[in-house]
Design a protein around this motif. Structure first.
Motif, PDB file in Angstrom:
ATOM      1  N   VAL A 134      35.832  39.011  56.935  1.00  0.00           N
ATOM      2  CA  VAL A 134      34.983  40.094  56.432  1.00  0.00           C
ATOM      3  C   VAL A 134      35.737  40.874  55.353  1.00  0.00           C
ATOM      4  CG1 VAL A 134      33.799  42.245  57.071  1.00  0.00           C
ATOM      5  CG2 VAL A 134      33.735  40.276  58.623  1.00  0.00           C
ATOM      6  N   GLU A 135      37.009  41.167  55.629  1.00  0.00           N
ATOM      7  CA  GLU A 135      37.838  41.939  54.710  1.00  0.00           C
ATOM      8  C   GLU A 135      38.064  41.188  53.390  1.00  0.00           C
ATOM      9  OE1 GLU A 135      38.685  44.785  54.371  1.00  0.00           O
ATOM     10  OE2 GLU A 135      40.658  44.995  53.442  1.00  0.00           O
ATOM     11  N   LEU A 136      38.340  39.900  53.471  1.00  0.00           N
ATOM     12  CA  LEU A 136      38.556  39.110  52.250  1.00  0.00           C
ATOM     13  C   LEU A 136      37.268  39.054  51.429  1.00  0.00           C
ATOM     14  CD1 LEU A 136      40.731  36.173  53.647  1.00  0.00           C
ATOM     15  CD2 LEU A 136      41.418  37.729  51.806  1.00  0.00           C
ATOM     16  N   GLU A 137      36.146  38.909  52.110  1.00  0.00           N
ATOM     17  CA  GLU A 137      34.871  38.853  51.391  1.00  0.00           C
ATOM     18  C   GLU A 137      34.542  40.199  50.738  1.00  0.00           C
ATOM     19  OE1 GLU A 137      32.986  35.138  53.941  1.00  0.00           O
ATOM     20  OE2 GLU A 137      32.433  37.204  54.476  1.00  0.00           O
ATOM     21  N   ARG A 138      34.896  41.275  51.430  1.00  0.00           N
ATOM     22  CA  ARG A 138      34.723  42.610  50.858  1.00  0.00           C
ATOM     23  C   ARG A 138      35.555  42.738  49.575  1.00  0.00           C
ATOM     24  NH1 ARG A 138      37.199  47.686  50.668  1.00  0.00           N
ATOM     25  NH2 ARG A 138      39.112  46.821  51.551  1.00  0.00           N
ATOM     26  N   CYS A 139      36.792  42.304  49.624  1.00  0.00           N
ATOM     27  CA  CYS A 139      37.667  42.399  48.456  1.00  0.00           C
ATOM     28  C   CYS A 139      37.153  41.530  47.312  1.00  0.00           C
ATOM     29  CB  CYS A 139      39.088  41.978  48.822  1.00  0.00           C
ATOM     30  SG  CYS A 139      39.857  43.123  49.956  1.00  0.00           S
ATOM     31  N   GLU A 140      36.675  40.350  47.652  1.00  0.00           N
ATOM     32  CA  GLU A 140      36.142  39.473  46.613  1.00  0.00           C
ATOM     33  C   GLU A 140      34.961  40.158  45.911  1.00  0.00           C
ATOM     34  OE1 GLU A 140      34.778  35.624  47.971  1.00  0.00           O
ATOM     35  OE2 GLU A 140      34.350  34.969  45.921  1.00  0.00           O
ATOM     36  N   SER A 141      34.092  40.780  46.699  1.00  0.00           N
ATOM     37  CA  SER A 141      32.943  41.463  46.091  1.00  0.00           C
ATOM     38  C   SER A 141      33.375  42.639  45.218  1.00  0.00           C
ATOM     39  CB  SER A 141      32.002  42.030  47.158  1.00  0.00           C
ATOM     40  OG  SER A 141      31.707  41.067  48.106  1.00  0.00           O
ATOM     41  N   MET A 142      34.384  43.382  45.693  1.00  0.00           N
ATOM     42  CA  MET A 142      34.856  44.540  44.913  1.00  0.00           C
ATOM     43  C   MET A 142      35.430  44.093  43.572  1.00  0.00           C
ATOM     44  SD  MET A 142      36.731  47.447  47.213  1.00  0.00           S
ATOM     45  CE  MET A 142      37.769  48.141  45.926  1.00  0.00           C
ATOM     46  N   ILE A 143      36.163  43.004  43.589  1.00  0.00           N
ATOM     47  CA  ILE A 143      36.767  42.504  42.353  1.00  0.00           C
ATOM     48  C   ILE A 143      35.687  41.980  41.411  1.00  0.00           C
ATOM     49  CG2 ILE A 143      38.267  40.670  41.437  1.00  0.00           C
ATOM     50  CD1 ILE A 143      40.111  41.220  43.830  1.00  0.00           C
ATOM     51  N   LYS A 144      34.720  41.293  41.988  1.00  0.00           N
ATOM     52  CA  LYS A 144      33.617  40.792  41.159  1.00  0.00           C
ATOM     53  C   LYS A 144      32.844  41.956  40.537  1.00  0.00           C
ATOM     54  CE  LYS A 144      32.530  36.236  42.921  1.00  0.00           C
ATOM     55  NZ  LYS A 144      31.873  35.497  44.021  1.00  0.00           N
ATOM     56  N   LYS A 145      32.649  42.997  41.314  1.00  0.00           N
ATOM     57  CA  LYS A 145      31.961  44.187  40.801  1.00  0.00           C
ATOM     58  C   LYS A 145      32.751  44.804  39.642  1.00  0.00           C
ATOM     59  CE  LYS A 145      30.697  48.905  42.219  1.00  0.00           C
ATOM     60  NZ  LYS A 145      29.568  49.039  41.286  1.00  0.00           N
ATOM     61  N   ALA A 146      34.065  44.881  39.808  1.00  0.00           N
ATOM     62  CA  ALA A 146      34.898  45.473  38.759  1.00  0.00           C
ATOM     63  C   ALA A 146      34.821  44.635  37.474  1.00  0.00           C
ATOM     64  CB  ALA A 146      36.344  45.601  39.232  1.00  0.00           C
ATOM     65  N   ILE A 147      34.793  43.316  37.628  1.00  0.00           N
ATOM     66  CA  ILE A 147      34.677  42.460  36.444  1.00  0.00           C
ATOM     67  C   ILE A 147      33.321  42.699  35.777  1.00  0.00           C
ATOM     68  CG2 ILE A 147      34.542  40.046  35.655  1.00  0.00           C
ATOM     69  CD1 ILE A 147      36.636  39.334  37.823  1.00  0.00           C
ATOM     70  N   ARG A 148      32.290  42.765  36.586  1.00  0.00           N
ATOM     71  CA  ARG A 148      30.929  43.001  36.077  1.00  0.00           C
ATOM     72  C   ARG A 148      30.833  44.379  35.405  1.00  0.00           C
ATOM     73  NH1 ARG A 148      28.784  41.645  40.930  1.00  0.00           N
ATOM     74  NH2 ARG A 148      28.365  43.813  41.411  1.00  0.00           N
ATOM     75  N   ASP A 149      31.319  45.403  36.094  1.00  0.00           N
ATOM     76  CA  ASP A 149      31.187  46.784  35.585  1.00  0.00           C
ATOM     77  C   ASP A 149      31.973  47.004  34.295  1.00  0.00           C
ATOM     78  OD1 ASP A 149      29.666  47.391  37.781  1.00  0.00           O
ATOM     79  OD2 ASP A 149      31.215  48.563  38.812  1.00  0.00           O
ATOM     80  N   ASN A 150      33.127  46.342  34.194  1.00  0.00           N
ATOM     81  CA  ASN A 150      34.006  46.641  33.059  1.00  0.00           C
ATOM     82  C   ASN A 150      33.972  45.616  31.933  1.00  0.00           C
ATOM     83  OD1 ASN A 150      35.638  49.156  33.957  1.00  0.00           O
ATOM     84  ND2 ASN A 150      35.648  47.822  35.752  1.00  0.00           N
ATOM     85  N   TYR A 151      33.438  44.437  32.235  1.00  0.00           N
ATOM     86  CA  TYR A 151      33.387  43.385  31.208  1.00  0.00           C
ATOM     87  C   TYR A 151      32.007  42.754  31.129  1.00  0.00           C
ATOM     88  CZ  TYR A 151      38.357  43.887  32.086  1.00  0.00           C
ATOM     89  OH  TYR A 151      39.615  44.404  32.274  1.00  0.00           O
ATOM     90  N   GLY A 152      31.096  43.296  31.934  1.00  0.00           N
ATOM     91  CA  GLY A 152      29.767  42.688  32.060  1.00  0.00           C
ATOM     92  C   GLY A 152      29.063  42.483  30.737  1.00  0.00           C
ATOM     93  N   TYR A 153      29.175  43.481  29.850  1.00  0.00           N
ATOM     94  CA  TYR A 153      28.442  43.414  28.575  1.00  0.00           C
ATOM     95  C   TYR A 153      28.931  42.259  27.716  1.00  0.00           C
ATOM     96  CZ  TYR A 153      32.587  46.147  27.651  1.00  0.00           C
ATOM     97  OH  TYR A 153      33.875  46.574  27.624  1.00  0.00           O
TER      98      TYR A 153
END
Lengths: 132, 132
Positions: B106-125
């Motif tokens: 659960v914890e690893l999946e949470r971290c994976e989602s957080m990192i994916k979100k950060a990539i999306r939020d900061n480089y998404g455009y």
């Protein structure tokens, strides 16, 4: 540098993560005062991550110290005495910010791969059971 | 607990990551002495992550203290005087290990989602520019 702990190159540090968001929010003209703290807490509530005031403060301080961001005080519209603090890129700051963002993209992707590897290495046999 | 730093729930800790690998290596019967350190260093070299002796030692110590692992000394085949230290699950240890692994997934999946979100939020455009 970093007398607190020697880096073994594990996952990225919270400080770097916050700095990245601060840079992006400055690009989007929405880094005001410590609104950032509320904004990040809202965004990451579903992930159980709650950045604290001191972490955010240190990240901001680093960026200002490194000439990436600059603090500006502006009068609030319609308010004679109230000022609002916001952040912008000083001369040369935008270029530094873009360099930092490029480095952080590599770092985030590295972390994503490491986490995926850990899921594969430690739970791989579970998932492969559903494959033919 | 944790007087060193209060947890704000950022990415998973290195200690937890190492404990997870130790459990899996014990399941696979390949956790011998400190071979683990070499094994992990080999595995994570391409990621620039180099766990150090003290981190690995503390993780092992935690698992033994919590009754998840047990140290066993065994004579090396053909060697009268040389012993090899390996690890196995004591009574009840396997169940504790499985519970820990479920939590870490659960914890690893949470971290994976957080990192994916950060990539999306900061480089998404950047990435969305390649989409129609």
């Amino acid at each position: 540098m970093g007398d607190k702990r020697t880096s073994s190159g594990f996952l990225l540090k919270q400080r770097a993560f916050l700095k990245l968001y601060m840079i992006t929010m400055t690009e989007q003209d929405r880094l005001y005062g410590l609104k950032l703290l509320d904004a990040l807490r809202d965004e990451f509530r579903p992930f159980g991550y709650k950045p604290n005031h001191s972490e955010v403060y240190k990240a901001l301080h680093d960026l200002i110290e490194d000439g990436v961001l600059q603090q500006v005080k502006r009068k609030k519209e319609g308010m004679k005495l109230q000022e609002v603090v916001y952040y912008r890129f000083p001369d040369g700051g935008y270029e530094k910010a873009q360099l930092y963002k490029r480095q952080l993209k590599v770092e985030l992707e590295r972390c994503e791969s490491m986490i995926k590897k850990a899921i594969r290495d430690n739970y791989g046999y579970v998932e492969s059971a559903t494959n033919p």
